[in-house]
Enzyme design. Structure first.
Site: not given
Length: 258
Positions: A126, A190
């Protein structure tokens, strides 16, 4: 000049002016939002989340997330970003990052990964999203796609004088944008966050092999109802594991140096 051509020319100039090179990865990114606005956007979004979700900033779970997050952020490429790490009290296996370094981890994620190294893999991922400006990139791409879709509809409408045909062109354009642009690009981001995030956690002294365990456990926790990878904004767990393992020697070298 036809309206379709005018829109296409304007969109082309707009797109070209907003392509920059990411300082961390060297990848070209299309971002319309200046970095100076990231913190304000993230803060505004986080404040909205706090109005509707049970956000925890104190207590054991929140303190654990803050400790791990701060340790990784400190060795990242942007340690001075206004980082904030919170826990959302919901039974959801998820975490997310907002522009400007606002990071949230859901309670189920914290409870499911009691090994700090595994939770560090989540936090590193993150933190990488925030540093690589993936949120701003997705917003910018959505803006550009909307502009292009409207342009297609205007061009078709001007050519055919058929409002239904123009609306159909807009609808099909939106579906194509989602299926062939937005989703694949999301999967690419991602994987990029996996790479940089694992590098960050290793530099912070967390064992990067835990990133593999994280995705192995995430795979085992799924109920089998997840949609196919080509329709998902996330790559398959097997692909993530393979890519992390392929670069494990690099991650381990960083880990052993700290």
């Amino acid at each position: 000049m036809r309206i379709g051509n005018i829109i296409a020319l304007t969109a082309g100039l707009f797109l070209a002016a907003c392509v920059t090179e990411n300082a961390v990865t060297g990848r070209s990114q299309f971002i319309t939002i200046p970095p100076s606005q990231d913190a304000a956007l993230g803060l505004e979004a986080m404040n909205e989340v706090k109005k509707t979700a049970d956000v925890k900033t104190t207590g054991p779970a929140a303190q654990r997330v803050k400790r791990i997050g701060a340790r990784i952020a400190a060795i990242s490429d942007k340690p001075d970003m206004p980082w904030e790490f919170v826990v959302i009290e919901e039974d959801v296996l998820n975490a997310w990052a907002l522009p400007g370094g606002k990071i949230a981890v859901y309670q189920k994620m914290v409870d499911s990964f009691t090994d700090d190294n595994e939770l560090a893999a989540v936090m590193g991922h993150e933190i990488a999203h925030a540093i690589l400006r993936h949120g701003a990139e997705q917003m910018s791409r959505a803006q550009a796609q909307n502009l292009a879709i409207v342009g297609v509809g205007a061009a078709v409408g001007a050519t055919t004088k058929d409002g239904e045909m123009a609306q159909m062109a807009v609808t099909l354009g939106a579906l194509a944008a989602q299926g062939f642009v937005q989703l694949p690009h999301s999967r690419a981001m991602e994987l990029e966050a996996d790479d940089i995030g694992t590098l960050y956690m290793a530099r912070a002294g967390y064992d990067p092999r835990a990133a593999v365990r994280l995705w192995q456990k995430m795979k085992s926790m799924k109920d089998g109802a997840s949609q196919p990878a080509f329709l998902s904004t996330h790559p398959s767990d097997d692909k993530r594991i393979a890519r992390i393992n392929a670069k494990m020697a690099t991650y381990m070298a960083e880990f052993k140096n700290n």
